[in-house]
Scaffold this active site. Structure first.
Site, short mmCIF file in Angstrom:
data_model
loop_
_atom_site.label_atom_id
_atom_site.label_comp_id
_atom_site.label_asym_id
_atom_site.label_seq_id
_atom_site.Cartn_x
_atom_site.Cartn_y
_atom_site.Cartn_z
N LEU A 231 3.17 13.55 -2.33
CA LEU A 231 2.74 12.14 -2.29
C LEU A 231 2.29 11.74 -3.69
CD1 LEU A 231 2.12 10.18 0.22
CD2 LEU A 231 -0.26 10.69 -0.26
N HIS A 232 2.79 10.62 -4.19
CA HIS A 232 2.25 10.18 -5.48
C HIS A 232 2.44 8.68 -5.75
CE1 HIS A 232 6.50 10.66 -6.54
NE2 HIS A 232 6.27 9.75 -7.46
N ARG A 233 3.08 7.96 -4.82
CA ARG A 233 3.31 6.54 -5.08
C ARG A 233 1.99 5.79 -5.13
NH1 ARG A 233 7.91 5.92 -7.08
NH2 ARG A 233 9.26 7.51 -6.21
N ASP A 307 6.77 10.78 -0.25
CA ASP A 307 7.10 9.42 -0.71
C ASP A 307 7.88 9.49 -2.02
OD1 ASP A 307 5.14 10.06 -2.55
OD2 ASP A 307 3.79 8.42 -2.03
#
Ligand code: UD1
Ligand code: UDP
Length: 386
Positions: A231-233, A307
């Protein structure tokens, strides 16, 4: 064919490649290898590598140069982190200085990060042709900084190397079509080239499954025992409601099987700010991993929750079900094929999504090319200038 044609005898062509963030190192590695192969035939493409410094932790940066044997950048701009305007602005200023000095025939940019846009804009303002690898991707969500970067970069580019036919269509809708002055072509996905080339090497070199105690040689292929999450958005990490909800869903999944989660520094920072580590002890957070380790983790996972753009595709190529923690994706082909499902951020929806077992078309149709995207890109560029 576009490009400033030089003498057909000119054996020399200088390209400046601009990278800065993790996925760009992986994409640029594929094209760098293709250039090296091309030069073996007596032709000479000189590639000057600029690293903006957008990513800088060892595990977000140097590990990829070492593992994928990418040459050391000729210029490291040391830009680092910052707000969008500040980061992009400093990049613009420093890239321009290098382009003035190097005077390349072409500037090559990848994907949709701030480094991509800064590279394309610096070059276009100096009337240098821009080649965009991974052109034409659209989420149609302008709240994403990446969408703005993509749209602008595509509109500034002369060579639009699309990874899929859908990307060609998306460009056409915006009036970007092949013409005298522009090349728009579905060449396939350079990340697919990379996975084909590196996954066997990764099998031999990576020890991650043993290191994390996930390896069970008897059962690991038929009955993988863990989920893999990334996850990093910004829209997920910087919104406490969304981040809390996603982590809650993953934590619950942790009751069924280990959830291995290589943690992007942005996500770590936001989890610390929102105090989310204590509440999610069932998730197995680890440092970001190298590309070889990531390929192995993906390949053997029961399913992937992510994501990330790149990770969605890699799950598809490995025939591992993917659940995308977003409302939309640029990689619509993976959803159409049944291997990727958009599950958003709601706890119940994520849980229901993971339980759902739809019909999945056999992965591997040539929706992302045949593993020769990088080679095609190099040949097209050479031809355009000779
Ligand atoms: C960037 C790209 C995104 C891409 C992602 C790949 C933009 C707008 N976003 O997002 O499209 O999918 O890279 O991973 O260009 N940080 C560190 N160490 C690092 C790098 C970042 O600690 O080596 C932390 C910093 O606190 C920084 C934050 O992560 O502020 C975000 O980094 P940034 O490069 O701005 O964006 P990413 O979220 O990495
Ligand atoms: N990746 C990696 N280590 C990690 C997480 C991702 O090597 O800990 C690789 C992944 O296999 C893929 C690429 O990084 O090739 C995707 O990058 P990222 O998710 O950072 O960005 P995006 O693709 O969303 O732009």
């Amino acid at each position: 064919m576009p490009g400033n044609k030089k003498s057909s005898l000119s054996p020399f062509f200088k390209v400046v490649t601009i990278v800065g963030a993790r996925p760009q190192f992986i994409k640029a590695a594929a094209v760098n290898r293709a250039i090296a192969a091309f030069n073996k035939n007596g032709r000479q493409i000189e590639e000057i590598l600029i690293h903006t410094g957008q990513h800088y932790d060892y595990l977000m940066d140097r590990v990829f140069f070492e593992e994928l044997e990418i040459p050391k950048p000729h210029y490291h701009l040391g830009v680092g982190s910052g707000s969008h305007g500040k980061q992009t602005g400093i990049m613009l200023e420093r890239i321009e200085e290098v382009l003035q000095k190097e005077k390349p025939g072409l500037v090559l940019v990848y994907g949709d990060t701030n480094s991509t846009l800064a590279g394309a804009l610096s070059a276009a303002k100096m009337h240098l042709p821009v080649a965009h690898v991974e052109a034409g991707l659209r989420s149609y969500n302008r709240d994403m900084p990446e969408e703005i970067n993509r749209v602008l970069t595509d509109h500034l580019s002369t060579f639009l190397f699309c990874p899929t036919q859908q990307a060609v269509k998306n460009l056409s809708k915006e009036g970007i079509k092949p013409s005298q002055g522009k090349l728009v072509e579905n060449v396939g996905d350079v990340m697919y080239d990379s996975i084909l080339y590196y996954s066997r090497i990764a099998e031999k070199k990576s020890t991650i499954l043993h290191d994390l105690n996930l390896a069970n040689p008897q059962s690991e292929i038929r009955n993988p025992q863990y989920y893999l999450a990334t996850l990093h958005r910004a829209e997920n990490t910087d919104d406490p409601r969304r981040l809390t909800s996603i982590l809650k869903a993953l934590n619950q999944l942790g009751k069924e099987a280990p959830v291995v989660f290589p943690l992007h520094p942005r996500t770590r920072k936001m989890m610390e700010i929102f105090d989310l580590f204590k509440k999610n002890r069932r998730i197995r957070f680890i440092e970001p991993v190298s590309y070889f380790d990531m390929l192995l983790l993906e390949k053997r996972a029961r399913a992937v929750l992510t994501d990330s753009g790149g990770v969605q595709k890699e799950a598809y190529w490995f025939k591992v079900p993917c659940f995308t923690l977003r409302e939309e994706t640029e990689w619509v082909e993976t959803v159409r094929s049944g291997w990727n499902r958009l599950v958003g951020v709601d706890v119940k929806r994520i849980a229901a999504g993971v339980r759902h077992n739809p019909r999945r078309n056999p992965a591997g149709e040539k929706m992302f090319g045949d593993g020769t995207a990088s080679k095609t890109i190099v040949h097209r560029l050479w031809r355009a200038f000779h």
